[in-house]
Write a protein that holds these residues in place. Structure first.
Motif, short mmCIF file in Angstrom:
data_model
loop_
_atom_site.label_atom_id
_atom_site.label_comp_id
_atom_site.label_asym_id
_atom_site.label_seq_id
_atom_site.Cartn_x
_atom_site.Cartn_y
_atom_site.Cartn_z
N GLN D 366 24.61 84.58 61.49
CA GLN D 366 24.37 85.87 60.86
C GLN D 366 23.20 85.79 59.88
O GLN D 366 22.25 86.57 59.96
CB GLN D 366 25.66 86.27 60.11
N ASN D 367 23.29 84.82 58.95
CA ASN D 367 22.24 84.70 57.91
C ASN D 367 20.88 84.41 58.51
O ASN D 367 19.86 84.90 58.05
CB ASN D 367 22.60 83.61 56.91
N MET D 368 20.87 83.58 59.56
CA MET D 368 19.60 83.25 60.19
C MET D 368 19.01 84.51 60.82
O MET D 368 17.81 84.78 60.74
CB MET D 368 19.80 82.17 61.26
N SER D 391 15.12 75.53 57.10
CA SER D 391 16.33 74.87 56.62
C SER D 391 17.45 74.99 57.65
O SER D 391 18.18 74.04 57.94
CB SER D 391 16.75 75.50 55.28
N GLY D 392 17.56 76.19 58.22
CA GLY D 392 18.58 76.42 59.23
C GLY D 392 18.35 75.55 60.46
O GLY D 392 19.30 75.03 61.06
N ILE D 393 17.10 75.39 60.83
CA ILE D 393 16.82 74.58 62.02
C ILE D 393 17.18 73.11 61.78
O ILE D 393 17.73 72.44 62.65
CB ILE D 393 15.34 74.75 62.43
N VAL D 394 16.91 72.62 60.58
CA VAL D 394 17.34 71.25 60.26
C VAL D 394 18.85 71.14 60.43
O VAL D 394 19.35 70.20 61.06
CB VAL D 394 16.94 70.86 58.82
N ALA D 395 19.58 72.11 59.91
CA ALA D 395 21.04 72.09 60.01
C ALA D 395 21.47 72.07 61.48
O ALA D 395 22.31 71.27 61.89
CB ALA D 395 21.64 73.29 59.28
#
Lengths: 453, 453, 453, 453
Positions: D366-368, D391-395
């Protein structure tokens, strides 16, 4: 009342010569001076200022300096009681006792008895000098763990061998060993770099990287800045004696004539009957490409010094971890032996080193030509002479005086029993072929010629 | 490229004799050895192993050891560039440079040039010995603040005087001064106890309580355990030289003949024309009950050595805080003078001490009788001879040999010019009356008799 | 593979509350976070960057924080092998494990679980606060020897008593004991001054002179500069708890109501059945002139708290050496007990302290009047209430708020069972007569009146 | 009399929040408590025990805690004179003043005002937490030189790049810089290994290799044992804030989406108008093979954040020495700026960090999907949102929760303005191609898809 006291500070570390000087039988006047000053400091808080009275009152007081494995002890008989609290000496007074020892010894060794008592043998004096120079350089640390490995090997080795020396150093560092080398490049630098990383992981910030050198080799093999204890011994023989008395184990990496010299030196010493019980692990090691190299060395030793010499070392190929683990295990035996014999933990006093290994060998053309190299000699003498031959070749290759002498007078002629000379020749040829004589970049012109019998 | 490097560690502290030995003009061979080894360590990372080539390549390299107020500097001309990062020497290489200095000096001083070069004067050699013994005892600490006060005074003083010495010590301790004394009881212990509390309040855990003694006095005046640096100098003259070269100020408390000896010693030295510019504050101090005592001393000095001698000290009665504050202020002058003259901060090299103050005086009956004590002598010689007279009386009072000699041969006969001898007699009588000759508890039998001219 | 690791640095010192929080059963989420981060640092050198894979691979990994007498241990099951060299954890990785512990605890205690888990008892929380404040002040030193003696006694004592406290301190210092007091003048300063000299003779430069105070007493009894660890606890009860949990022995010198408060506090605690096995030596001591004083105190205790209370202490008159030797001997029992019970060496966790000794007592007129003082109470409650009565008198004598309140509202009225009140009155009268209530120089006006039943 | 005192020990390091709390205007009661306790310790040696009298006598005494670039100062007006010797405060009393500060702050922050005053902004509180956790971990060392370089870059880089990071580390180490990284393998380990050798040559045994991590990344990027200060921050945003406030310069080596996140983070912050004057050198560097890589990054920044962003960094290709020299030079500006603004030397308080960079971003699908990525946004907000995207992609690539979420819900959908999304896509594609997403050994399946506007 009899009590033994450990002196503090620098007094934990005396040479055998210094201890001997304080014995009553060696020099009675000096002993009395030492005894009276010691009594005086033990008598703090006394309420008389009449020195005679004091000495009378404590006429049955006695003091003795006793050799012990870890430094010395001061044995007191019937000391004044006020120096003790619940039977234990007051620390401040213990320091004063040590100060008396320090100042009496120093003043006498330096300004009174400059020439030590005549009864001392030249060999004992020589060992005292080696000890004294190392002590002055603070390279003998009685309060640290005993864990020094000397690494010998060539200054000119290939990248693969160099990487291997780093790996061995790393495994040693992880096991908290300190490193001592001759402090040039190649096999003298790699183990230090590796150990440095191992020490960092083990949070050892006091890791020791000792470099022992001497004036005639230091220019050709300058110390890498990682060396954090550099000591310049006066000559090659004292440097070699320094290596073996300081170490708790020795690793020999691939190298050229200098490395051969070192191997012959240590084997020659250990072959002496007086050293039959000595514990000093020696490991020859290299990457798998060096297998042949070590087989050649091993044959050479077998054929010149025999099986008993071969039994003194172990060859480990391509296994840095096994090298470090083996030394770790041997360390227990080494220390057990020193405890048993009352030897020092950081300076091997009990190792016998013969005059022929202590006398400086000057590699003139004359001396090189005169070297006796034949099977008939006692095995340790043969080792000593072979050591000198290789020592001369190192000088002719890289030392300023040697290089100049070769340029002026042509190569050294080395002669000896045909069979042995053949072996020597073969070994030297292989060093040339493998570029172990000099750093790459120039064509090697031999500084010697083998002259058959 | 010219650059100066501060050596590290023990090499910060060399005697003038040692520096001199490394100058090119003193001993060229030694200098070459030193220069070549230094070049070698600066040349780390070089990629040749040919020593000759290296020396050729850096033929314009030069090195010099330079005396500086705080230790020495090593001046380099045209060193190899790789030893530097952005123009600053790599610390590891700086350590190696220091190691070269250390090992070359040590080996040579100890085992090669045992007898120092002949051109050295006996006085310089004597001062070197004082320095060397103190350095070996680590009593010279170049990295610490300069703040050492020597306290002289009697071992046998009354409780009121003793309390006063503690108060002075306390005020000194609060102002971070360290204390040096002769290390017995009385005025030698009080200042240390006081300073200890002052240091505790100032959180100085490295406070120094130095005791300088010598074999013949140590039994009568044993060091209190608070003394945390005890040094046993070989004789009284070296002990006195140690006091004055180490100190940044001197306090004289009430005392007996030993204290008079010390006062005459320091005045005699400072009266020498060569020391006219020297800065060394001297304070005579005691509680208000000691006022008369110091007036007597002051008259004695005035009448024997004259006004110029009186001008060298200050008398402060019953004001411990003023004593400490005065010394604090003088310290600025003392250090300014040392900076200006390039003198050491922790060892006063520039103070001239004449042979007559350095030669050991043996207090035999003969020597005591022969002392020339007359107004006609140069004032410093008169001071020197009076110093010997009092020194002999100390020996006759408390030193083992002296006491024995008096018992066997009767009292010393001291003779001299009538007027002076009268003064001496009067002073000694007052010491007897005030119980300053010996610890209370026995009747004092004089060990001397004054014989008029 | 099961292995236990000692954490390093500040992590050696956790409160019981903190350890509890990391148990799986207390807070599973937090435990998982702790476990996963720990596994991660053990997994250094791993060659995957997939976190899931890593957790899967080591699904049988486990970690547990275990309470041990000297700090804690971290127990690991099935950790990654690469974290170990020959079975021993690499020091760098051990530090990382400790860092995980430190950061997880800190973040959670400070910013997440600010209110600790509800299951914790107020008493446990209170002890945690005492521990936490002392730990933050670095007053708990797990790496040092256990040797802290608390000295209680009056701020207003006579010169003779003061000298005696110095002598006791000296003998303690010679035996390497450290000193803790309430940090004002008199009996709180003397032992520190004495110990300072003892420590100097034993060359202990890290001697500890701990002062525990609290805001309402600090002005009246300001810390002497010798105190080198000053801690200001939030209230008198936490200050008292600090004293007893930190100490390995207690000395009580002559004093006034504050000293009586301290004695009643420690006896009240030790009388609790849970503390029946506790080892904590208590010595009442003073010079021979104080003999009567201690006999009075002893009778008072005997008549109020009974023989079992008297059995908890020992009275030694005029023998500083015996005091120190007795404590030295008791120390062995103290430490043996702590080892046996797994208690901390530097913080006595196992001592039970009841709520009635932990709750701050506010000495208002109302609260003072309401104190129940009667034989029928359980003995430790009677001790607690008497403790409060004396505490109030100290406040009325010297604390700013107390003095003001007395000025405005007249003296406190203290009532209770006639017989006991009579004893209390008698004791207080003797304090007044002996000038123990206030520093000399003013006439003492009592801040209390005893009201019979 | 007005005097300023530097507190000692841990009190040199207070957060702005803590200082604020001790101001009179913030909390008068707490201030009075602080003032009175401080007066009490200054009043040592007082001879009254009446607290009221003392406070009356010194009614014009005042105390203030003042913020200074290097820690704080305590300003005293009209303090008792006995606390000073010749106008300088007695060290023991200075320590007591610091102890008062320590205990008052600690007790209040922990147990009284647990929720800090309401007037504090969330951003200030957040920065306090970052500071407090780092301080507790002893990662802020006010007594050391300011010289910390943060190195960012990929955990998955090629051998050539890795070697380059070691060379840069070596040159930094030779110049005495310390290193901070995210503490995994690759570009986070290389600089530390290099610096370790540089430090060894410079004899720096206290070299710092700081690793800042957080619970969700620690498993994928476990700290190498060379890291000798490991700190686990609670979330990625506090970790990033820790990096930038601790550092005196930043190096960015080649890397993947994590490195891009870090670059966008620092640029976004520096682009904020409040930070226009900030000095913080940023260098992008790599071996010559990485030239194209940095040109791509540079274009991406230019096309998304514009020239002003490009002006904030410098690109240096294939010159480790130049990188270190440039940072050495910049350091002078950095410190000059901090002196001028009164900022901390080891923690950059003055850098403004907006809420949008402090609020933890949870990378849910959702946040992405909701991230606003368009040119119309203020440039620092665009940087903030792009930061979140990476940051999301690292996660999604390596963090346990992220990987699980992608497995269950498919890739993240990231949308935004077409032009920008195209740039993002291109950059990510190049990361995939160059194997920067994950360690080699597996085929990379993207965890995201770009959805055009």
């Amino acid at each position: 009342m009899h009590i033994q006291v450990n002196p503090v500070g620098s007094m934990r570390l005396l040479s055998h010569l210094e201890i001997q000087l304080l014995q009553k039988q060696t020099d009675e006047t000096l002993y009395e001076l030492y005894k009276n000053c010691s009594l005086a400091v033990l008598n703090a808080g006394s309420n008389t200022d009449n020195a005679e009275e004091i000495f009378d009152k404590y006429s049955n007081f006695n003091i003795e300096v006793i050799k012990r494995e870890r430094g010395i002890k001061i044995a007191l008989s019937n000391p004044p009681e006020d120096a003790f609290v619940d039977g234990k000496i007051i620390k401040g007074i213990k320091e004063h006792l040590s100060a008396v020892l320090r100042d009496i010894i120093y003043t006498n060794f330096r300004y009174v008895n400059v020439n030590s008592p005549k009864s001392i043998s030249p060999s004992d004096k020589n060992t005292h000098i080696v000890f004294d120079i190392l002590r002055n350089a603070k390279a003998i640390k009685p309060e640290t763990d005993a864990n020094l490995i000397t690494c010998w090997g060539g200054h000119s080795i290939n990248p693969n061998e160099y990487k291997y020396t780093k790996q061995v150093g790393y495994e040693l560092g992880l096991r908290k060993f300190n490193i001592c080398t001759g402090c040039g490049p190649g096999a003298m630098k790699g183990p230090m770099k590796g150990a440095n990383i191992g020490h960092a992981k083990q949070r050892i910030s006091s890791g020791r990287y000792i470099g022992l050198t001497e004036p005639s080799i230091i220019a050709a093999e300058p110390p890498n800045p990682i060396v954090n204890e550099l000591v310049i011994m006066p000559d090659i023989e004292k440097r070699l004696e320094g290596f073996v008395r300081l170490s708790h184990g020795i690793i020999i990496f691939p190298g050229g004539p200098g490395t051969a010299e070192e191997l012959l030196y240590i084997l020659g010493i250990l072959l002496h009957p007086s050293n039959a019980q000595q514990k000093l692990p020696i490991i020859l090691t290299g990457p798998k490409e060096s297998k042949q190299y070590f087989e050649d060395i091993d044959s050479f030793i077998g054929e010149t010094l025999g099986r008993q010499a071969q039994a003194l070392y172990q060859i480990i190929i391509d296994d840095p971890k096994a090298v470090a683990q083996s030394l770790k295990q041997s360390l227990t035996d080494v220390m057990a032996y020193r405890c048993k014999t009352g030897d020092g933990f950081h300076f091997n006093w009990s190792l016998h080193i013969d005059d022929e290994f202590q006398q400086p060998f000057e590699p003139s053309h004359q001396n090189m030509a005169n070297l006796a190299i034949e099977q008939a000699l006692p095995v340790q003498t043969l080792a000593a002479n072979l050591r000198c031959a290789f020592s001369g070749i190192v000088a002719g290759n890289v030392k300023a005086e040697g290089v100049k002498s070769i340029r002026e007078n042509g190569p050294f002629a080395i002669s000896g029993q045909k069979e042995i000379m053949h072996r020597v020749d073969k070994l030297l040829q292989s060093f040339v072929k493998q570029q172990r004589m000099k750093l790459p970049g120039s064509t090697y012109t031999p500084c010697y010629k083998i002259v058959g019998e």
